[in-house]
Design a protein around this motif. Structure first.
Motif, short mmCIF file in Angstrom:
data_model
loop_
_atom_site.label_atom_id
_atom_site.label_comp_id
_atom_site.label_asym_id
_atom_site.label_seq_id
_atom_site.Cartn_x
_atom_site.Cartn_y
_atom_site.Cartn_z
N THR A 170 0.89 -1.14 0.01
CA THR A 170 -0.05 0.16 -0.06
C THR A 170 0.89 1.17 -0.01
O THR A 170 1.71 1.40 0.83
CB THR A 170 -0.87 -0.04 1.15
N LYS A 212 -2.50 9.26 -0.44
CA LYS A 212 -3.54 9.09 -1.38
C LYS A 212 -3.36 9.58 -2.66
O LYS A 212 -2.42 10.29 -2.81
CB LYS A 212 -4.60 10.06 -0.86
N CYS A 213 -3.73 8.70 -3.61
CA CYS A 213 -3.63 9.18 -4.96
C CYS A 213 -5.11 9.64 -5.34
O CYS A 213 -5.95 8.99 -5.72
CB CYS A 213 -3.46 7.96 -5.83
N PHE A 261 -8.25 8.27 -3.43
CA PHE A 261 -7.97 7.05 -2.86
C PHE A 261 -6.71 6.79 -2.30
O PHE A 261 -5.79 7.52 -2.75
CB PHE A 261 -8.24 6.23 -4.03
N CYS A 311 -4.03 3.80 -2.63
CA CYS A 311 -3.59 2.78 -3.66
C CYS A 311 -2.91 1.72 -2.99
O CYS A 311 -1.89 1.87 -2.13
CB CYS A 311 -3.04 3.59 -4.81
N ASP A 328 -5.47 -4.32 -8.55
CA ASP A 328 -5.11 -2.91 -8.16
C ASP A 328 -6.26 -2.47 -7.38
O ASP A 328 -7.57 -2.43 -7.63
CB ASP A 328 -5.12 -1.91 -9.45
N TRP A 329 -5.88 -1.88 -6.03
CA TRP A 329 -6.94 -1.65 -5.15
C TRP A 329 -7.08 -0.18 -4.97
O TRP A 329 -6.00 0.74 -4.88
CB TRP A 329 -6.57 -2.22 -3.69
N TYR A 330 -8.14 0.46 -4.69
CA TYR A 330 -8.33 1.87 -4.51
C TYR A 330 -9.22 1.87 -3.27
O TYR A 330 -10.58 1.49 -3.37
CB TYR A 330 -8.95 2.57 -5.94
N HIS A 331 -8.93 2.40 -2.24
CA HIS A 331 -9.82 2.47 -1.16
C HIS A 331 -9.84 3.91 -0.62
O HIS A 331 -8.75 4.33 -0.40
CB HIS A 331 -9.44 1.49 -0.23
N ILE A 366 0.69 1.96 -10.37
CA ILE A 366 -0.59 2.45 -9.94
C ILE A 366 -0.24 4.13 -9.55
O ILE A 366 -1.13 4.67 -10.10
CB ILE A 366 -1.27 1.80 -8.84
N PRO A 388 -2.71 6.43 -11.82
CA PRO A 388 -3.84 5.85 -11.27
C PRO A 388 -4.95 5.76 -12.41
O PRO A 388 -5.10 6.62 -13.09
CB PRO A 388 -4.05 6.40 -10.02
N SER A 393 -14.15 9.57 -6.43
CA SER A 393 -15.01 8.57 -6.14
C SER A 393 -16.28 9.20 -6.41
O SER A 393 -16.78 10.19 -5.86
CB SER A 393 -14.80 8.56 -4.38
#
Length: 186
Positions: free
Chosen positions: A22, A26-27, A30, A32, A61-64, A155, A159, A164
């Motif tokens: 991780t 933030k990007c 999110f 990343c 690829d996770w975006y949270h 990423i 990205p 969001s």
């Protein structure tokens, strides 16, 4: 990665390894993360000698939107994808490098992996670390870590999601398979 393994790997019909990295900032909207999942195919060379070939299976690829430990989400989502390919009658070993203190509870289905989701009956977690030892499981995790770091750098540099749209706190995972045909289920 190819390595000699002992006969204990034959306790499983299939072996996978998973690692997630991780980014600390933030990007856009999110945080990343990137996860790499590898498949280990055991080949019997002789009565006492085995070889394992470690092949890339998929990346996520996770975006949270909120800071979270995404590793257990990776395990859950990856296992769900693996279940689409591998019959429930087969034993599957999953090499991980996190949550060592909870490993026995996960494997005994006493503790959910994420939310209310428990490890399936035919799956077992195997702990390994990328930092020490040259055992095959450590090499698998090391390769996953290397791939996840590389993918995370990609990423962060470019990205695919910045804003969001839903306002939800749920993580968004974008899965890319390397080659799902590398797994022979029969």
């Amino acid at each position: 990665v190819t390595d000699h393994v002992g006969s204990w790997a034959e306790n499983f019909d299939f072996i996978f390894a998973m690692d997630t990295n991780t980014h600390i900032k933030k990007c856009g909207d999110f945080f990343c993360s990137a996860a790499a999942i590898y498949y280990g195919q055991v080949e019997r060379l002789s009565e006492y000698e085995r070889n394992m070939r470690c092949t890339p299976f998929m990346v996520i690829d996770w975006y949270h939107p909120v800071e979270m430990k995404i590793e257990t989400v990776t395990w859950m989502e990856s296992i769900k994808k693996i279940q689409e390919i591998i019959p429930a009658t087969k034993k599957v070993g999953i090499v991980i490098d996190s949550e060592l203190g909870k490993l026995e509870e996960f494997n005994n289905r006493m503790l959910p992996v994420f939310g209310q989701w428990y490890l399936p009956e035919n799956y077992s977690f195997i702990y390994a670390t990328a930092d020490v030892s040259d055992e095959w499981c450590n090499k698998m995790i090391r390769q996953c870590d290397k791939t996840a770091k590389q993918r995370l750098n990609e990423i962060v540099a470019s990205p695919r999601l910045l804003k969001s749209a839903s306002g939800s706190n749920a993580p968004i995972g974008l899965i890319t398979f390397f080659d799902d045909k590398v797994i022979k289920t029969e």
